[in-house]
Motif scaffolding. Structure first.
Motif, PDB file in Angstrom:
ATOM      1  N   THR A   1      32.029  13.032  35.351  1.00  0.00           N
ATOM      2  CA  THR A   1      31.903  11.398  36.223  1.00  0.00           C
ATOM      3  C   THR A   1      32.786  10.335  36.165  1.00  0.00           C
ATOM      4  O   THR A   1      33.255  10.141  36.845  1.00  0.00           O
ATOM      5  CB  THR A   1      31.175  10.109  35.256  1.00  0.00           C
ATOM      6  N   ALA A   2      34.038  10.405  35.286  1.00  0.00           N
ATOM      7  CA  ALA A   2      35.337   9.915  35.896  1.00  0.00           C
ATOM      8  C   ALA A   2      36.059  10.655  36.515  1.00  0.00           C
ATOM      9  O   ALA A   2      36.583  10.284  37.566  1.00  0.00           O
ATOM     10  CB  ALA A   2      36.036  10.860  33.775  1.00  0.00           C
ATOM     11  N   THR A   3      36.049  11.931  36.485  1.00  0.00           N
ATOM     12  CA  THR A   3      36.404  13.092  37.621  1.00  0.00           C
ATOM     13  C   THR A   3      35.756  12.336  39.067  1.00  0.00           C
ATOM     14  O   THR A   3      37.331  11.808  40.055  1.00  0.00           O
ATOM     15  CB  THR A   3      36.164  14.485  37.694  1.00  0.00           C
ATOM     16  N   GLN A   4      34.953  12.070  39.418  1.00  0.00           N
ATOM     17  CA  GLN A   4      34.180  11.706  39.994  1.00  0.00           C
ATOM     18  C   GLN A   4      34.498  10.339  40.786  1.00  0.00           C
ATOM     19  O   GLN A   4      35.017  10.229  41.838  1.00  0.00           O
ATOM     20  CB  GLN A   4      32.442  11.678  39.962  1.00  0.00           C
ATOM     21  N   LEU A   5      34.428   9.581  39.885  1.00  0.00           N
ATOM     22  CA  LEU A   5      34.943   8.251  40.155  1.00  0.00           C
ATOM     23  C   LEU A   5      36.410   8.282  40.871  1.00  0.00           C
ATOM     24  O   LEU A   5      36.495   7.422  41.942  1.00  0.00           O
ATOM     25  CB  LEU A   5      34.890   7.546  38.911  1.00  0.00           C
ATOM     26  N   THR A   6      37.373   8.653  40.254  1.00  0.00           N
ATOM     27  CA  THR A   6      38.412   9.075  40.524  1.00  0.00           C
ATOM     28  C   THR A   6      38.615   9.702  42.011  1.00  0.00           C
ATOM     29  O   THR A   6      39.260   8.817  42.748  1.00  0.00           O
ATOM     30  CB  THR A   6      39.682   9.803  39.671  1.00  0.00           C
ATOM     31  N   GLU A   7      37.564  10.597  42.197  1.00  0.00           N
ATOM     32  CA  GLU A   7      37.917  11.106  43.604  1.00  0.00           C
ATOM     33  C   GLU A   7      36.926   9.878  44.930  1.00  0.00           C
ATOM     34  O   GLU A   7      38.009   9.833  45.930  1.00  0.00           O
ATOM     35  CB  GLU A   7      37.407  12.251  43.313  1.00  0.00           C
ATOM     36  N   GLU A   8      36.135   9.158  44.515  1.00  0.00           N
ATOM     37  CA  GLU A   8      35.244   8.488  45.450  1.00  0.00           C
ATOM     38  C   GLU A   8      36.807   7.514  45.700  1.00  0.00           C
ATOM     39  O   GLU A   8      36.923   6.862  46.932  1.00  0.00           O
ATOM     40  CB  GLU A   8      34.116   7.596  44.809  1.00  0.00           C
ATOM     41  N   LEU A   9      37.926   7.027  44.308  1.00  0.00           N
ATOM     42  CA  LEU A   9      38.789   6.007  44.126  1.00  0.00           C
ATOM     43  C   LEU A   9      39.692   6.245  45.739  1.00  0.00           C
ATOM     44  O   LEU A   9      40.351   5.657  46.553  1.00  0.00           O
ATOM     45  CB  LEU A   9      39.109   5.105  43.164  1.00  0.00           C
ATOM     46  N   VAL A  10      40.252   7.383  44.909  1.00  0.00           N
ATOM     47  CA  VAL A  10      40.995   7.691  45.896  1.00  0.00           C
ATOM     48  C   VAL A  10      41.195   8.401  47.539  1.00  0.00           C
ATOM     49  O   VAL A  10      41.759   8.126  48.627  1.00  0.00           O
ATOM     50  CB  VAL A  10      41.908   9.148  45.452  1.00  0.00           C
ATOM     51  N   LYS A  11      39.647   8.613  48.025  1.00  0.00           N
ATOM     52  CA  LYS A  11      39.254   8.553  48.966  1.00  0.00           C
ATOM     53  C   LYS A  11      39.089   7.176  49.734  1.00  0.00           C
ATOM     54  O   LYS A  11      39.394   7.462  51.310  1.00  0.00           O
ATOM     55  CB  LYS A  11      37.181   9.125  48.963  1.00  0.00           C
ATOM     56  N   ALA A  12      38.354   6.372  49.673  1.00  0.00           N
ATOM     57  CA  ALA A  12      38.220   5.015  49.673  1.00  0.00           C
ATOM     58  C   ALA A  12      39.875   3.964  49.876  1.00  0.00           C
ATOM     59  O   ALA A  12      39.948   3.665  51.084  1.00  0.00           O
ATOM     60  CB  ALA A  12      37.815   4.069  48.733  1.00  0.00           C
ATOM     61  N   LEU A  13      40.443   4.815  48.730  1.00  0.00           N
ATOM     62  CA  LEU A  13      41.953   4.745  49.407  1.00  0.00           C
ATOM     63  C   LEU A  13      42.849   5.481  50.323  1.00  0.00           C
ATOM     64  O   LEU A  13      43.387   5.000  51.462  1.00  0.00           O
ATOM     65  CB  LEU A  13      43.476   4.743  48.916  1.00  0.00           C
ATOM     66  N   GLN A  14      42.639   6.426  51.289  1.00  0.00           N
ATOM     67  CA  GLN A  14      43.212   7.168  51.891  1.00  0.00           C
ATOM     68  C   GLN A  14      42.415   6.826  53.018  1.00  0.00           C
ATOM     69  O   GLN A  14      42.598   6.742  54.234  1.00  0.00           O
ATOM     70  CB  GLN A  14      42.787   8.479  51.656  1.00  0.00           C
ATOM     71  N   ASP A  15      40.729   6.672  52.893  1.00  0.00           N
ATOM     72  CA  ASP A  15      40.393   5.870  54.298  1.00  0.00           C
ATOM     73  C   ASP A  15      40.990   4.852  54.994  1.00  0.00           C
ATOM     74  O   ASP A  15      41.235   4.070  56.118  1.00  0.00           O
ATOM     75  CB  ASP A  15      38.978   5.746  54.582  1.00  0.00           C
ATOM     76  N   LEU A  16      41.620   4.036  54.341  1.00  0.00           N
ATOM     77  CA  LEU A  16      42.108   2.317  54.183  1.00  0.00           C
ATOM     78  C   LEU A  16      43.772   2.956  55.558  1.00  0.00           C
ATOM     79  O   LEU A  16      43.696   1.646  55.480  1.00  0.00           O
ATOM     80  CB  LEU A  16      42.439   1.834  53.828  1.00  0.00           C
ATOM     81  N   GLU A  17      44.232   3.941  55.076  1.00  0.00           N
ATOM     82  CA  GLU A  17      46.033   4.067  55.601  1.00  0.00           C
ATOM     83  C   GLU A  17      45.366   4.363  57.061  1.00  0.00           C
ATOM     84  O   GLU A  17      46.793   3.588  57.621  1.00  0.00           O
ATOM     85  CB  GLU A  17      46.248   5.738  55.215  1.00  0.00           C
ATOM     86  N   ASN A  18      44.679   4.271  57.652  1.00  0.00           N
ATOM     87  CA  ASN A  18      44.157   4.194  59.303  1.00  0.00           C
ATOM     88  C   ASN A  18      43.380   2.622  59.592  1.00  0.00           C
ATOM     89  O   ASN A  18      42.643   2.868  60.741  1.00  0.00           O
ATOM     90  CB  ASN A  18      43.685   5.566  59.444  1.00  0.00           C
ATOM     91  N   ALA A  19      43.595   1.459  58.680  1.00  0.00           N
ATOM     92  CA  ALA A  19      42.920   0.777  58.770  1.00  0.00           C
ATOM     93  C   ALA A  19      42.901   0.186  60.019  1.00  0.00           C
ATOM     94  O   ALA A  19      44.685  -0.314  60.854  1.00  0.00           O
ATOM     95  CB  ALA A  19      43.063  -0.416  57.995  1.00  0.00           C
ATOM     96  N   ALA A  20      42.894  -0.749  60.524  1.00  0.00           N
ATOM     97  CA  ALA A  20      42.608  -1.557  61.989  1.00  0.00           C
ATOM     98  C   ALA A  20      43.866  -2.245  62.127  1.00  0.00           C
ATOM     99  O   ALA A  20      44.481  -2.333  62.997  1.00  0.00           O
ATOM    100  CB  ALA A  20      41.375  -2.196  62.624  1.00  0.00           C
TER     101      ALA A  20
END
Length: 341
Positions: free
Chosen positions: A187-206
């Motif tokens: 679960t800790a790994t999954q939480l970390t992956e979700e957080l990293v993905k969310a941060l990466q998604d914001l790299e191309n933010a409007a």
């Protein structure tokens, strides 16, 4: 997020407007209740036919938003909408002008480009549009809405469904169910992956789209100042300005929609960070308890080792004892005892 019922869906569809927020909000609600996908598509199809002609195109854009954004969750909506889309496209096209039909075809091209449906099925949908009844006179509403929404589909603003997942009534595979703080490495790994993905998604933010901001900054003054309309003296200039204004409205509406989506994503990221920090604090507390427990065990084992070493040192050294045999002859063997000699 309210629970699902057929009447609730009918009410939401009756309140659906052409705005991006209205379409996306209802789409999120529908995706959240995807286990009812068959009934949802049935009600959508029924209400589409009952809707006014100026609202039918919005129903298609709602279906598009659901189909695209539910793809990662599962194939339910893609399959269920496939059974009614031919009839739905034919029905909408029969009540639309040529401009609306063009944007319907643009939507189908997007589906084809993104492999949402097979090429032969997309061709069926196009034929359904072409074979519909004679078009009605042009409708301004339809033209403006279709322009705005087709561009929204083209840009395909990415959303993660996290808005769905923050609700108390989340299903088992939604965000909070997956990411409730637990003391497991998985679960800790999954939480970390979700957080990293969310941060990466914001790299191309409007907000970081410099190209679009430059386009907005470069808009002519005529589209922003009503007083300049007085300078228009002929129809050709008016038509040219009208086209420019339409393009400006489209650009600004799409960018505002992207900014609104980014704002929601950043709010969700803040919630994720808060939850992540909370989970890490809980994990830290648990690890501290475990560390203290094992420190105590180490202390006990160290004490036993010390006592054992002391006990061993107090035992006599057998090698120092005198020879008790006294040089006597060894005892006879079993063979010697039974010898007949």
């Amino acid at each position: 997020m309210s629970s699902f019922s057929e009447s609730a869906l009918e009410k939401k569809l009756s309140e659906l407007s052409s705005s991006q927020q209205s379409v996306q909000t209802l789409s999120l609600w529908i995706i959240h209740h995807r286990k009812h996908s068959g009934l949802i598509v049935k009600v959508w199809h029924r209400e589409l036919k009952k809707a006014k002609s100026t609202r039918k195109l919005t129903f298609l854009y709602l279906a598009n938003d659901v189909i695209q954004n539910s793809k990662k969750k599962g194939p339910e909506f893609t399959k269920d909408f496939e059974s009614v889309l031919v009839d739905a496209c034919s029905h909408v096209a029969s009540d639309a002008d040529e401009n609306c039909k063009k944007h319907m075809e643009r939507l189908l091209n997007i589906w084809k480009e993104r492999s949402l449906y097979r090429a032969d099925f997309i061709q069926q949908l196009k034929l359904a549009i072409e074979d519909s009844n004679s078009p009605r006179p042009s409708v301004f509403y339809c033209s403006v809405v279709s322009k705005r929404n087709s561009e929204e589909e083209k840009k395909a603003v990415k959303r993660s469904y996290q808005k769905i997942q923050e609700d108390e009534d989340d299903e088992d595979d939604d965000y909070r169910s997956h990411n409730s703080p637990r003391n497991t490495d998985a679960t800790a790994t999954q939480l970390t992956e979700e957080l990293v993905k969310a941060l990466q998604d914001l790299e191309n933010a409007a907000s970081g789209d410099a190209a679009v901001r430059q386009k907005i900054a470069s808009l002519p003054q005529e589209v922003q100042d009503v007083s300049l309309l007085e300078k228009i003296t002929d129809k050709e200039a008016a038509d040219k300005l009208s086209k420019t204004v339409d393009e400006a409205c489209l650009l600004l509406a799409e960018y505002n929609g992207r900014l609104a989506a980014e704002l929601e994503d950043r709010r969700q990221l803040a919630r994720m960070l808060t939850e992540y920090i909370s989970s890490q604090k809980e994990a830290l507390t648990e690890r501290e308890k475990k560390l203290e427990e094992y420190k105590q065990k180490l202390a006990r084992v160290t004490q036993v080792r010390k006592e054992l070493k002391s006990h061993i040192q107090s035992l006599p050294d057998l090698s120092l004892l005198p020879n008790v045999t006294g040089g006597l002859a060894p005892l006879p063997s079993a063979g010697d005892l039974f010898s007949t000699d």
